[in-house]
Scaffold this active site. Sequence first.
Site, mmCIF file in Angstrom:
data_model
loop_
_atom_site.group_PDB
_atom_site.id
_atom_site.type_symbol
_atom_site.label_atom_id
_atom_site.label_comp_id
_atom_site.label_asym_id
_atom_site.label_seq_id
_atom_site.Cartn_x
_atom_site.Cartn_y
_atom_site.Cartn_z
ATOM 1 N N LEU A 63 0.819 -1.210 0.000
ATOM 2 C CA LEU A 63 0.000 0.000 0.000
ATOM 3 C C LEU A 63 0.856 1.265 0.000
ATOM 4 O O LEU A 63 2.023 1.223 0.334
ATOM 5 C CB LEU A 63 -0.875 0.021 1.254
ATOM 6 C CG LEU A 63 -2.001 -1.002 1.342
ATOM 7 C CD1 LEU A 63 -2.730 -0.823 2.650
ATOM 8 C CD2 LEU A 63 -2.954 -0.845 0.176
ATOM 9 N N CYS A 64 0.227 2.342 -0.330
ATOM 10 C CA CYS A 64 0.821 3.665 -0.266
ATOM 11 C C CYS A 64 1.459 3.880 1.102
ATOM 12 O O CYS A 64 0.806 3.590 2.092
ATOM 13 C CB CYS A 64 -0.254 4.714 -0.508
ATOM 14 S SG CYS A 64 0.212 6.380 -0.064
ATOM 15 N N PRO A 65 2.664 4.375 1.228
ATOM 16 C CA PRO A 65 3.530 4.889 0.160
ATOM 17 C C PRO A 65 4.574 3.878 -0.281
ATOM 18 O O PRO A 65 5.560 4.259 -0.881
ATOM 19 C CB PRO A 65 4.218 6.057 0.862
ATOM 20 C CG PRO A 65 4.446 5.543 2.258
ATOM 21 C CD PRO A 65 3.304 4.602 2.552
#
Lengths: 178, 80
Positions: B17-19
């Site tokens: 997932l981000c980041p």
Amino acid sequence: MSSTTTEEKVIPESKEEKKTKEKVTMVVFSGDLDKVLASFIIATGAASMGMDVTMFFTFWGLNAIKKNEAKNTAPGVMKKMLGVLNKGGSKRLPLSKFHMGGMGTSMMKKLMKQHKMPNIDEMIDLAKQMNVKLLACTITLDILGISKDQLREDVIDGYVGAVSYLSEAKDGNVNLFI
Amino acid sequence: MNEEDKPDVVLDAVGLLCPMPAVKTAMELEKMKKGEVIEVLTSDHISKTDLPVWCRETGNQLVDIKDDGEILKIRIRKAI
């Protein structure tokens, strides 16, 4: 007059020139799991963009960089009591919402694991790999009765006061208080 | 696909997932030489907007983005 304008135009606007590193500073005041996690997400994201990142841990935020197995060595009754209530350590951080005596937090941790989200310890390691600077606030350490050996000294770059933080923050392009 | 844009490195960031896609890309690019191309595989659809911004901010060159619905293939050339 006109000669100065042409001179200005001659200077090439190269990316290299712009590359005086941009800076992010953060005051991590909260010791809530979600807020600390958000801090590290922003920190590692900024570091990935090549920015200089400094995280200043103060008050409850210090709990994030406290050893999980730290012993309560606080002097005096009040500090000792505080040490019992505010045990700290990356694995003990509560959620800011729906902690529910730990039930909510453990469920959130499970969800985060399912989504392959790094936990706080992994985030700290990642941040260190990316040269994020971690600073601990000395004054708070005194007030809360936390000794340095209770902290993750392996990841802390310095013990400083507000002035040192501000000297970094005044050059910061992004300064956050979390 | 342009032959010269064939990736030198493939980064599997599927499921992250981000980041993390940007973080992993940055770490991988550090090891690469200027001009080399990395192909980032990601299931995080935010990367579609975030990685181009990341490229712009870091001065690297976005080659292209392929989206087969589930997994994005984002190619970036190291330009600095």
